[in-house]
Design an enzyme around this catalytic site. Structure first.
Site, PDB file in Angstrom:
ATOM      1  NE  ARG A  82       1.151 -52.136  12.417  1.00 43.15           N
ATOM      2  CZ  ARG A  82       0.716 -52.138  13.685  1.00 43.15           C
ATOM      3  NH1 ARG A  82      -0.584 -52.104  13.939  1.00 43.15           N
ATOM      4  NH2 ARG A  82       1.570 -52.180  14.686  1.00 43.15           N
ATOM      5  CE  LYS A 184       3.314 -48.755  15.593  1.00 42.07           C
ATOM      6  NZ  LYS A 184       2.110 -48.167  16.190  1.00 42.07           N
ATOM      7  CD  GLU A 220      -5.260 -44.154  14.928  1.00 43.22           C
ATOM      8  OE1 GLU A 220      -4.892 -44.977  15.767  1.00 43.22           O
ATOM      9  OE2 GLU A 220      -4.830 -44.126  13.764  1.00 43.22           O
TER      10      GLU A 220
HETATM   11  C1  LIG Z   1       0.869 -48.510  16.800  1.00 45.60           C
HETATM   12  C2  LIG Z   1      -0.393 -47.719  16.742  1.00 45.60           C
HETATM   13  C3  LIG Z   1      -1.613 -48.211  17.261  1.00 45.60           C
HETATM   14  C4  LIG Z   1      -1.719 -49.510  18.002  1.00 45.60           C
HETATM   15  O1  LIG Z   1      -1.436 -50.612  17.222  1.00 45.60           O
HETATM   16  P1  LIG Z   1      -1.087 -52.040  17.869  1.00 45.60           P
HETATM   17  O2  LIG Z   1      -0.723 -52.870  16.696  1.00 45.60           O
HETATM   18  O3  LIG Z   1      -2.305 -52.519  18.560  1.00 45.60           O
HETATM   19  O4  LIG Z   1       0.031 -51.794  18.833  1.00 45.60           O
HETATM   20  C5  LIG Z   1      -2.739 -47.435  17.088  1.00 45.60           C
HETATM   21  N1  LIG Z   1      -2.693 -46.228  16.481  1.00 45.60           N
HETATM   22  C6  LIG Z   1      -1.542 -45.720  15.996  1.00 45.60           C
HETATM   23  C7  LIG Z   1      -1.562 -44.390  15.350  1.00 45.60           C
HETATM   24  C8  LIG Z   1      -0.357 -46.453  16.109  1.00 45.60           C
HETATM   25  O5  LIG Z   1       0.776 -45.943  15.634  1.00 45.60           O
END
Ligand SMILES: *Cc1c(COP(=O)(O)O)cnc(C)c1O
Length: 342
Positions: A82, A184, A220
């Site tokens: 990722r 991210k 989300e």
């Molecule tokens: C990091 C993150 C998540 C959760 O991801 P995981 O890999 O399960 O920790 C969900 N939404 C956003 C916007 C994120 O930055």
């Protein structure tokens, strides 16, 4: 091994400096060998690309102690993948996957005394990140970068039992279609700060973001993906290319299908249909899955009937199964657990 004298059960989710961190620098088109260092301070140009144009990405995962005393990480290869995707989208040089895994392992290893003991509920949070470090004033990608990994012990997410949270439908957007919602990047969080402060001021725990183009579909929250449960126990998660692909959510979908025999579906979820769901949860590394009891849409309350006062049965089962896999009570699928030898 002498564990630090920390009150693990009462740790919060805050930064606590640990002994060592990993650093690798990218210069003249290549990453250097990298090293573990003690200094927690960073000195960069006042005009560094990260400071002026927010060229920065990060990851988040944790190390924890299993019941049989091993220190492990959960699916760190997916964090590496990722982060490569995030780097490409922001014109940054990807940090090689194998080196990412080594850097994570090395950083945990050199902070082993900060890995909380089994049963404390606490974990060692691991933060890999990368930023453009040289001076850039005309808008363009940096030429020099730092990749770093630090760790910090964090307390149990749910202290004294789990209470379902109340979230609100947010009038701000999180991510544009064809934007950066799927990576991210720090920038996705900068623009969410006002929305979350406002939500908290209004008495809500989190924001539910809708798709920016039509504002009819569920995306989300600021930092976690949604899972919904239908009346007939099917697991539904929103599909959108502006959602961050949560590793926890993807793992829970596999657990639902392969361990619990539930039907799973990743598809567009219209806001209008959420009142048909009976449970709702938020998925992310920190909490694994935290229950949502109620969504407030400008004064109209939508309650998830099987999970408004306490965590619903399906979310509970999903949570127990995934944490069982993580803690070593249940056999993990091939490659899900990376052990870090002291
Ligand atoms: C990091 C993150 C998540 C959760 O991801 P995981 O890999 O399960 O920790 C969900 N939404 C956003 C916007 C994120 O930055």
């Amino acid at each position: 091994m002498a564990k630090k004298d920390i009150d693990w059960a009462n740790l919060g989710f805050g930064y606590l400096k640990t002994d060592k961190r990993y650093v690798s620098n990218f210069k003249d088109g290549a990453w250097d060998d990298g090293a573990m260092i003690a200094d927690d301070q960073i000195t960069i140009s006042e005009c560094a690309c990260v400071l002026q144009y927010a060229q920065t990405i990060f990851e988040g995962l944790k190390a924890y102690t299993t019941e049989d005393g091993r220190v492990v990480c959960f699916r760190p290869d997916l964090n590496a993948d990722r982060m490569i995707d995030s780097a490409k989208r922001l014109e940054m040089p990807p940090f090689p996957k194998e080196r990412f895994l080594e850097a994570v392992a090395q950083t945990v290893k050199e902070n082993m005394d900060y890995v909380p003991p089994f049963g404390s509920g606490a974990t060692l949070y691991i933060r890999p990140y990368m930023f453009g470090s040289n001076a850039v004033i005309g808008v363009k990608p940096a030429e020099e970068y730092q990749f770093r990994v630090f760790t910090t012990p964090v307390g149990p997410y749910f202290k004294g039992g789990v209470k379902p949270i109340t979230i609100r439908v947010c009038d701000f957007d999180r991510a544009a279609p064809h934007g950066t919602g799927h990576i991210k990047a720090g920038l996705n969080y900068a623009m969410s700060l006002h929305a979350i402060v406002d939500a908290h001021n209004q008495g809500y725990d989190e924001n539910m973001y809708l798709d920016a183009a039509t504002r009819t579909k569920v995306e989300e929250t600021g930092g976690a993906n949604f899972l919904f449960v239908t009346k007939d126990n099917k697991i539904v998660t929103p599909k959108s290319n502006s959602i961050l692909p949560s590793i926890t959510r993807r793992s829970l979908m596999t657990v639902a299908k392969d361990y619990l025999g539930l039907e799973v579906e990743e598809r567009e979820v219209f806001f209008d249909e959420i009142s048909d769901f009976v449970e709702c949860g938020l998925c992310g590394t920190a909490a694994v899955i935290s229950p949502v009891g109620c969504v407030n849409d400008h004064g109209r309350e939508i309650k998830f009937v099987n999970g408004c006062d306490e965590m619903g049965p399906v979310i509970t089962k999903l949570r127990e199964t995934l944490t069982g896999i993580q803690m070593g009570h249940l056999e993990a699928p091939e490659g899900w657990i990376m052990e870090i030898k002291p």
